[in-house]
Design a protein around this motif. Structure first.
Motif, PDB file in Angstrom:
ATOM      1  N   GLN A 132      13.992   6.913   8.551  1.00  0.00           N
ATOM      2  CA  GLN A 132      13.913   8.122   8.438  1.00  0.00           C
ATOM      3  C   GLN A 132      15.206   9.131   9.093  1.00  0.00           C
ATOM      4  O   GLN A 132      15.480   8.745  10.219  1.00  0.00           O
ATOM      5  CB  GLN A 132      12.833   8.849   8.772  1.00  0.00           C
ATOM      6  CG  GLN A 132      11.484   8.696   7.872  1.00  0.00           C
ATOM      7  CD  GLN A 132      11.218   7.202   8.068  1.00  0.00           C
ATOM      8  OE1 GLN A 132      11.091   6.694   8.924  1.00  0.00           O
ATOM      9  NE2 GLN A 132      10.741   6.436   6.710  1.00  0.00           N
ATOM     10  N   ASP A 186       9.072  10.154   4.545  1.00  0.00           N
ATOM     11  CA  ASP A 186       7.565  10.137   4.728  1.00  0.00           C
ATOM     12  C   ASP A 186       7.231  11.316   5.084  1.00  0.00           C
ATOM     13  O   ASP A 186       6.018  11.508   5.367  1.00  0.00           O
ATOM     14  CB  ASP A 186       7.551   8.952   5.790  1.00  0.00           C
ATOM     15  CG  ASP A 186       7.703   9.401   7.196  1.00  0.00           C
ATOM     16  OD1 ASP A 186       8.437  10.344   7.389  1.00  0.00           O
ATOM     17  OD2 ASP A 186       7.428   8.412   8.194  1.00  0.00           O
ATOM     18  N   GLY A 233       5.779   5.834   7.890  1.00  0.00           N
ATOM     19  CA  GLY A 233       5.310   5.938   6.594  1.00  0.00           C
ATOM     20  C   GLY A 233       4.075   6.877   6.439  1.00  0.00           C
ATOM     21  O   GLY A 233       3.440   7.412   7.432  1.00  0.00           O
ATOM     22  N   GLU A 242       8.288   5.874   2.196  1.00  0.00           N
ATOM     23  CA  GLU A 242       8.039   4.850   2.949  1.00  0.00           C
ATOM     24  C   GLU A 242       6.279   5.232   3.256  1.00  0.00           C
ATOM     25  O   GLU A 242       5.951   6.159   3.385  1.00  0.00           O
ATOM     26  CB  GLU A 242       8.343   4.822   4.377  1.00  0.00           C
ATOM     27  CG  GLU A 242       7.815   3.582   5.187  1.00  0.00           C
ATOM     28  CD  GLU A 242       8.578   3.200   6.351  1.00  0.00           C
ATOM     29  OE1 GLU A 242       8.170   2.430   6.833  1.00  0.00           O
ATOM     30  OE2 GLU A 242       9.590   3.723   6.509  1.00  0.00           O
ATOM     31  N   MET A 263       8.509   1.866  -0.514  1.00  0.00           N
ATOM     32  CA  MET A 263       8.510   0.814   0.680  1.00  0.00           C
ATOM     33  C   MET A 263       7.513   0.582   1.607  1.00  0.00           C
ATOM     34  O   MET A 263       6.500   1.718   1.801  1.00  0.00           O
ATOM     35  CB  MET A 263       9.977   0.653   1.215  1.00  0.00           C
ATOM     36  CG  MET A 263      10.250   2.029   2.110  1.00  0.00           C
ATOM     37  SD  MET A 263      11.506   1.617   3.285  1.00  0.00           S
ATOM     38  CE  MET A 263      10.879   0.521   4.543  1.00  0.00           C
ATOM     39  N   GLY A 264       7.151  -0.576   2.124  1.00  0.00           N
ATOM     40  CA  GLY A 264       6.346  -0.624   3.287  1.00  0.00           C
ATOM     41  C   GLY A 264       6.848  -1.925   3.935  1.00  0.00           C
ATOM     42  O   GLY A 264       7.675  -2.892   3.424  1.00  0.00           O
ATOM     43  N   TYR A 265       6.500  -2.010   5.337  1.00  0.00           N
ATOM     44  CA  TYR A 265       6.626  -3.219   6.109  1.00  0.00           C
ATOM     45  C   TYR A 265       5.443  -3.557   6.777  1.00  0.00           C
ATOM     46  O   TYR A 265       4.764  -2.936   7.636  1.00  0.00           O
ATOM     47  CB  TYR A 265       7.709  -2.645   7.169  1.00  0.00           C
ATOM     48  CG  TYR A 265       8.104  -3.780   8.031  1.00  0.00           C
ATOM     49  CD1 TYR A 265       8.433  -5.030   7.489  1.00  0.00           C
ATOM     50  CD2 TYR A 265       8.319  -3.674   9.366  1.00  0.00           C
ATOM     51  CE1 TYR A 265       9.104  -6.241   8.306  1.00  0.00           C
ATOM     52  CE2 TYR A 265       8.741  -4.704  10.200  1.00  0.00           C
ATOM     53  CZ  TYR A 265       8.907  -5.798   9.729  1.00  0.00           C
ATOM     54  OH  TYR A 265       9.379  -7.001  10.459  1.00  0.00           O
ATOM     55  N   THR A 276      14.984   7.123   2.750  1.00  0.00           N
ATOM     56  CA  THR A 276      13.900   6.818   2.892  1.00  0.00           C
ATOM     57  C   THR A 276      13.009   8.059   3.582  1.00  0.00           C
ATOM     58  O   THR A 276      13.607   8.527   4.786  1.00  0.00           O
ATOM     59  CB  THR A 276      13.273   5.509   3.763  1.00  0.00           C
ATOM     60  OG1 THR A 276      14.072   4.517   3.121  1.00  0.00           O
ATOM     61  CG2 THR A 276      11.897   5.238   3.846  1.00  0.00           C
ATOM     62  N   ASP A 304       2.841   3.758   5.129  1.00  0.00           N
ATOM     63  CA  ASP A 304       2.378   2.844   6.210  1.00  0.00           C
ATOM     64  C   ASP A 304       1.199   1.929   5.801  1.00  0.00           C
ATOM     65  O   ASP A 304       0.178   2.392   5.235  1.00  0.00           O
ATOM     66  CB  ASP A 304       1.520   3.862   7.133  1.00  0.00           C
ATOM     67  CG  ASP A 304       1.017   3.117   8.625  1.00  0.00           C
ATOM     68  OD1 ASP A 304       1.467   2.000   8.598  1.00  0.00           O
ATOM     69  OD2 ASP A 304       0.609   3.751   9.495  1.00  0.00           O
ATOM     70  N   ALA A 308      16.566   2.056   5.427  1.00  0.00           N
ATOM     71  CA  ALA A 308      15.026   2.026   5.555  1.00  0.00           C
ATOM     72  C   ALA A 308      14.798   2.636   6.784  1.00  0.00           C
ATOM     73  O   ALA A 308      14.154   2.059   7.601  1.00  0.00           O
ATOM     74  CB  ALA A 308      14.870   0.595   5.504  1.00  0.00           C
TER      75      ALA A 308
END
Length: 349
Positions: free
Chosen positions: A74, A98, A131, A122, A157-159, A96, A124, A72
């Motif tokens: 780059q 972006d 992201g 990813e 994915m995102g966080y 991952t 953002d 997770a």
């Protein structure tokens, strides 16, 4: 540094049950514990695999037999591209991206090695760290990944890490939902183009209460719950897991009735996000830490502490504490039953 094995196992079972009840997959982050033994126990309890923050962590986990690994983060540079190709030869990782430049480098490495690799993008969703920042840009990068011959687009994915510490739980619930709605919108628009978006990955321990309920999320990355610490419990307000990780220190000084000095400072236990907590010593609190020493403020019965007494500490933040040690003393019934090495020790890249 010690793990209470029974508490660890109960945490794993509790989390597994929560996910199972909601039909949620989980791929817990290993960046905190960095232990193949703990990863194995999580997978046996139902985890898809694990999440890693660095290729070095993924290499160690793959060598220990973990096959499904999400990186997770780059990756960049020819050295890491060669390592990624070697990693793909022994497991089935997900990488991952972006940015197109990352895609180009990974595609070249996979093509040269004659392999294919799963990739997620990813997005953002508010943290402003990594992201793709907009839905349209996400769609463009998705099409670019899908057009590669050696990469297989599998999801996004995102966080929501910028929301972990919001004190008001109603506001936190609303804002986490809004952040994850961005992933839902991205997935919807990606699938409208005819591409499959089977993975929507998100969720940190500090917000998992809310991310586990979001309809867009297919799997959770949260991993800090396996140990718990003062930060997650008292700042993020996560309270259903047990404190399985502690550090044992010794009182080495008693300069005043209301003060004791212990032999655990910043090199032994992290207190950046929250002060460590003293276990089983009512009236004893960690006042401050230097490199090698900790100051305990003492009140009431804690003033009976003597030089040579042992003091058990719950780390303020587990991730920043585990990296200080070579491994875990595993306790059962307060007796050392095993030693689990931190296999990624000194492998920071």
């Amino acid at each position: 540094m010690c793990i209470d094995l029974d508490r660890l196992q109960r945490n794993i079972q509790r989390y597994s049950q929560s996910c199972r009840q909601r039909g949620m997959q989980w791929r817990p982050h290993a960046k905190g514990h960095q232990s193949p033994e703990i990863a194995r126990r999580q997978i046996e309890a139902g985890a898809l695999g694990i999440t890693c923050a660095k290729i070095a962590e993924a290499e160690v986990m793959a060598a220990a037999g973990v096959r499904d690994i999400l990186i997770a983060n780059q990756l960049a540079g020819p050295h890491k591209m060669r390592r990624l190709a070697a990693l793909r030869a022994i497991c089935d990782p997900i990488v991952t991206v972006d940015h197109r430049d990352q895609v180009d480098a990974i595609e070249a490495a996979m093509k040269q090695s004659g392999q294919t690799l799963r990739a997620i993008i990813e997005v953002d969703i508010g943290l402003q760290r990594a992201g793709v920042p907009q839905v349209e840009q996400t769609l463009e990068l998705t099409r670019y990944v899908a057009d590669q011959s050696s990469l297989l687009f599998v999801g996004i994915m995102g966080y929501e890490g910028h929301l972990l510490t919001l004190p008001d739980q109603q506001e936190k619930s609303r804002r986490v939902a809004e952040a994850l709605d961005l992933l839902q919108d991205c997935r919807r628009q990606i699938e409208n183009t005819g591409l499959e978006c089977s993975i929507v990955s998100a969720g940190g321990t500090g917000s998992y209460h809310f991310s586990i309920e979001h309809p867009a999320v297919t799997e959770l990355q949260a991993g800090g719950w396996v140990f718990m610490d003062a930060f997650y419990r008292h700042v993020c307000q996560i309270d259903e897991f047990e404190n399985a990780l502690t550090v044992i220190a010794t009182v080495v000084g008693r300069p005043a009735r209301d003060r004791a000095i212990i032999d655990a400072g910043r090199k032994s236990v992290n207190g950046d996000l929250h002060a460590p907590l003293v276990v089983g010593r009512p009236g004893a609190t960690v006042d401050r830490l230097s490199a090698e020493h900790g100051w305990l403020q003492l009140a009431d019965e804690a003033q009976s502490l003597k030089i040579g007494d042992r003091v058990e500490l719950i780390p303020g933040y587990g991730d920043f504490t585990c990296v200080l040690y070579d491994g875990y003393h595993v306790l059962r019934n307060r007796q050392v039953a095993a030693f689990w090495p931190i296999s990624t020790r000194r492998r920071s890249l």
